[in-house]
Design an enzyme around this catalytic site. Sequence first.
Site, PDB file in Angstrom:
ATOM      1  N   HIS A 180      34.927  27.368  36.936  1.00 26.74           N
ATOM      2  CA  HIS A 180      34.837  28.767  37.360  1.00 26.74           C
ATOM      3  C   HIS A 180      35.016  29.638  36.127  1.00 26.74           C
ATOM      4  O   HIS A 180      36.047  29.584  35.458  1.00 26.74           O
ATOM      5  CB  HIS A 180      35.908  29.110  38.401  1.00 26.74           C
ATOM      6  CG  HIS A 180      35.840  30.537  38.864  1.00 26.74           C
ATOM      7  ND1 HIS A 180      35.121  30.916  39.979  1.00 26.74           N
ATOM      8  CD2 HIS A 180      36.374  31.673  38.348  1.00 26.74           C
ATOM      9  CE1 HIS A 180      35.220  32.222  40.139  1.00 26.74           C
ATOM     10  NE2 HIS A 180      35.970  32.713  39.153  1.00 26.74           N
ATOM     11  N   CYS A 181      34.021  30.447  35.808  1.00 26.45           N
ATOM     12  CA  CYS A 181      34.044  31.295  34.614  1.00 26.45           C
ATOM     13  C   CYS A 181      34.491  32.694  35.002  1.00 26.45           C
ATOM     14  O   CYS A 181      33.791  33.393  35.750  1.00 26.45           O
ATOM     15  CB  CYS A 181      32.663  31.333  33.958  1.00 26.45           C
ATOM     16  SG  CYS A 181      32.613  32.349  32.465  1.00 26.45           S
ATOM     17  N   VAL A 182      35.645  33.108  34.482  1.00 31.67           N
ATOM     18  CA  VAL A 182      36.161  34.436  34.824  1.00 31.67           C
ATOM     19  C   VAL A 182      35.340  35.532  34.155  1.00 31.67           C
ATOM     20  O   VAL A 182      35.327  36.680  34.618  1.00 31.67           O
ATOM     21  CB  VAL A 182      37.639  34.563  34.401  1.00 31.67           C
ATOM     22  CG1 VAL A 182      38.505  33.624  35.212  1.00 31.67           C
ATOM     23  CG2 VAL A 182      37.813  34.311  32.898  1.00 31.67           C
TER      24      VAL A 182
END
Length: 343
Positions: A180-182
């Site tokens: 999951h890429c913030v």
Amino acid sequence: MDFLTLFLMYLCFVLTTIILVCIYSRRKQSFLARSVNGAAQVLSFVIPTRLQRMTQKVLHRLFHTRNCLFVVLHIALQAAVYGEYTWEVFGYCWELEFLIHLLLLPYLLLAMNTAFFILCSRANPGIITKSNHAPLIKIYAYDAVLFQKGIVCPTCNMEKPARSKHCSLCNICVHRFDHHCVWVNNCIGAFNTKYFFLYLFTLTAMAANIAIITAAFLIQVVLLSNMMHGSYIDDQGQEHAIEILFLIQHLFLTFPRIVFMLGFVILLTLVLGAYCCFNVYLALTNQTSNEWYKSRRYGCSHHLALQPQDRRVIYRNIYSNGIWMNLKEIFQPPTVLERKKKT
């Protein structure tokens, strides 16, 4: 030093720290967690309880729920760098008769990066639903080490397909889950990995291109001023030849924002360049970040076997099909029909 310079320095320092923490935490999650827990226990004796609870809520909101804060920070960082580049560097380089194509290249890269950023953040990463669960579960085989057949996601109440993972931030199961890429506020999965790759590469190219142009400008200033052949007198009245440290200090006092921006984009280029190399390695070997991290618990071998002496499972990557096919899988995710033709 004016307020804008101090603001840029503070903003760049904070964002660089966040980038390093986010990248490092994906590879050393257990060590980072132990360090944070240890520091929290020490600080709990001196920090008031109310402040501790407030801090925990803020950290939970930032790192355990989906939010747009890092997207805003991402945009602010790009605006700060490109604002400084446009306001000062571009004008100075134009006066020094730099090639216009070279000066406009960062803007072209910015447009490309923005497009890939939007595609990556808005695209469906590969959300597994009851309607598409049946075909997705047939695409990849279970390796019986990282992915076991018959494991049910307790949240989605569906059997987990091989290479999938439930994202606690988005509360969904994702096909071929990477991470999951913030910074794009989205999961990276089978259907948007190609956009993430192009976003990451254009972002690295942007930082490198601005660093090269800025460094070329400062070098040109030094050469035109003939400063390297000069000298200076110290506090004791002694004359010294110009040294590199004195030259850097002089440039920083003359162009503070430009020199600081150069240092920041050089650091960013190195960090992003290393991360790009890591992602290229994952693509060439047909691994995800999630699989790479989980496979560190096991040894690596060309054969999947159970060692009788210590009952230790040796992991083998069964998903790699050669460099060309691995790259093709990134930009053209396989379907059930393609898998059946191969078998």
